[in-house]
Design an enzyme around this catalytic site. Sequence first.
Site, PDB file in Angstrom:
ATOM      1  N   ASP A   8      14.461   6.190   0.105  1.00 62.94           N
ATOM      2  CA  ASP A   8      13.044   6.103  -0.209  1.00 62.94           C
ATOM      3  C   ASP A   8      12.430   5.269   0.921  1.00 62.94           C
ATOM      4  O   ASP A   8      13.127   4.500   1.588  1.00 62.94           O
ATOM      5  CB  ASP A   8      12.913   5.402  -1.563  1.00 62.94           C
ATOM      6  N   ASP A  10       8.743   3.511   1.089  1.00 64.59           N
ATOM      7  CA  ASP A  10       7.991   2.319   0.683  1.00 64.59           C
ATOM      8  C   ASP A  10       8.830   1.466  -0.267  1.00 64.59           C
ATOM      9  O   ASP A  10       9.233   1.932  -1.325  1.00 64.59           O
ATOM     10  CB  ASP A  10       6.691   2.712  -0.031  1.00 64.59           C
ATOM     11  N   GLY A  46       6.496   4.342  -6.162  1.00 70.58           N
ATOM     12  CA  GLY A  46       7.257   5.587  -6.138  1.00 70.58           C
ATOM     13  C   GLY A  46       6.570   6.782  -6.755  1.00 70.58           C
ATOM     14  O   GLY A  46       7.035   7.897  -6.610  1.00 70.58           O
ATOM     15  N   VAL A  47       5.458   6.576  -7.465  1.00 68.93           N
ATOM     16  CA  VAL A  47       4.788   7.731  -8.074  1.00 68.93           C
ATOM     17  C   VAL A  47       3.717   8.275  -7.127  1.00 68.93           C
ATOM     18  O   VAL A  47       3.265   7.584  -6.216  1.00 68.93           O
ATOM     19  CB  VAL A  47       4.214   7.438  -9.485  1.00 68.93           C
ATOM     20  N   ARG A  49       0.236   9.929  -5.364  1.00 70.58           N
ATOM     21  CA  ARG A  49      -1.112   9.372  -5.207  1.00 70.58           C
ATOM     22  C   ARG A  49      -1.984   9.664  -6.436  1.00 70.58           C
ATOM     23  O   ARG A  49      -2.682   8.792  -6.934  1.00 70.58           O
ATOM     24  CB  ARG A  49      -1.747   9.984  -3.954  1.00 70.58           C
ATOM     25  N   ASP A 170      13.681   1.939  -4.807  1.00 75.00           N
ATOM     26  CA  ASP A 170      13.189   0.678  -5.396  1.00 75.00           C
ATOM     27  C   ASP A 170      12.392   0.934  -6.670  1.00 75.00           C
ATOM     28  O   ASP A 170      11.872  -0.015  -7.265  1.00 75.00           O
ATOM     29  CB  ASP A 170      12.281  -0.074  -4.399  1.00 75.00           C
TER      30      ASP A 170
HETATM   31  P1  B16 Z   1       0.631   8.284  -0.370  1.00 75.96           P
HETATM   32  P2  B16 Z   1       7.811   6.012  -1.707  1.00 75.96           P
HETATM   33  C1  B16 Z   1       5.305   6.127  -2.582  1.00 75.96           C
HETATM   34  O1  B16 Z   1       6.204   6.013  -1.532  1.00 75.96           O
HETATM   35  C2  B16 Z   1       4.728   4.772  -2.965  1.00 75.96           C
HETATM   36  O2  B16 Z   1       5.748   3.935  -3.477  1.00 75.96           O
HETATM   37  C3  B16 Z   1       3.675   4.981  -4.030  1.00 75.96           C
HETATM   38  O3  B16 Z   1       3.106   3.732  -4.389  1.00 75.96           O
HETATM   39  C4  B16 Z   1       2.596   5.945  -3.501  1.00 75.96           C
HETATM   40  O4  B16 Z   1       1.641   6.224  -4.517  1.00 75.96           O
HETATM   41  C5  B16 Z   1       3.261   7.244  -3.071  1.00 75.96           C
HETATM   42  O5  B16 Z   1       4.249   6.967  -2.099  1.00 75.96           O
HETATM   43  C6  B16 Z   1       2.262   8.218  -2.465  1.00 75.96           C
HETATM   44  O6  B16 Z   1       1.847   7.700  -1.236  1.00 75.96           O
HETATM   45  O7  B16 Z   1      -0.633   7.992  -1.087  1.00 75.96           O
HETATM   46  O8  B16 Z   1       0.789   7.536   0.933  1.00 75.96           O
HETATM   47  O9  B16 Z   1       0.875   9.772  -0.206  1.00 75.96           O
HETATM   48  O10 B16 Z   1       8.142   4.750  -2.426  1.00 75.96           O
HETATM   49  O11 B16 Z   1       8.194   7.282  -2.457  1.00 75.96           O
HETATM   50  O12 B16 Z   1       8.286   6.018  -0.264  1.00 75.96           O
HETATM   51 MG    MG Z   2       9.489   3.225  -3.107  1.00 75.72          MG
END
Ligand code: B16
Ligand code: MG
Length: 215
Positions: A8, A10, A46-47, A49, A170
């Site tokens: 993953d 973020d 992780g969820v 947008r 995470d």
């Molecule tokens: P974006 P990951 C996720 O990344 C983030 O943890 C989550 O908070 C965010 O909403 C999601 O990406 C979408 O991101 O708006 O930049 O497309 O943890 O899966 O790497």
């Molecule tokens: Mg993450």
Amino acid sequence: MIRGIIFDLDGVLVSTDEMHYQAWKRLARELGITGFAREDNRRQRGVSRMASLEIVLEKSDRIYTEAEKAALAERKNNYYLELLEDMDDSAVLAGVKEVLRELKERGLLLAVGSASKNAPVILEKTGLLPYLDKVSCGLDTTKSKPDPEVFLIAAKKLSLPPEECLVVEDSAAGIEAAAAGNMKSLGVGPFYEALGADYAAADLKGVACWDSILR
Ligand code: B16
Ligand code: MG
């Protein structure tokens, strides 16, 4: 035997949580939503947008149409992109590049499996791209974690069966996604003990014994 690792992004390789939080907070403020706090932001880990937007709008009295929601999500993303402009390799979490190099030297295939549509920009800005063999991200998927799609695409890009891949995550949604995709998981980050992963460590450099995880 594990032959590939899907990370993953973020919260595992880079730290962007604070920037996501600041961007959502700015949007919430503009919408007159006062109750949006760090506890809500924790659930956004992780969820997708759009699912993250729903968490912000739980605190609103107003009902938004789908078109309005799409515009709000885009507005938040523009705020987030503004914050990403200054990003550099200092956003990479401690010890990550060394661990990726070591795993590569062991002959493992390495990929990213991220819900973020901004993953390519983040990987570019932080200098992480050369450490990875493949990237699967929000631009490749139609379903978000806990659906295993993003990890199954990563495994396919690595040309490995899911059961030969380890997912490093995470978020609870990501650990659930790994299990749904028939992959073992390693939970890291501030909530690593509560994620229900097969293996757990506070962060990547804190993994005591890769041999036992990879066999
Ligand atoms: P974006 P990951 C996720 O990344 C983030 O943890 C989550 O908070 C965010 O909403 C999601 O990406 C979408 O991101 O708006 O930049 O497309 O943890 O899966 O790497
Ligand atoms: Mg993450």
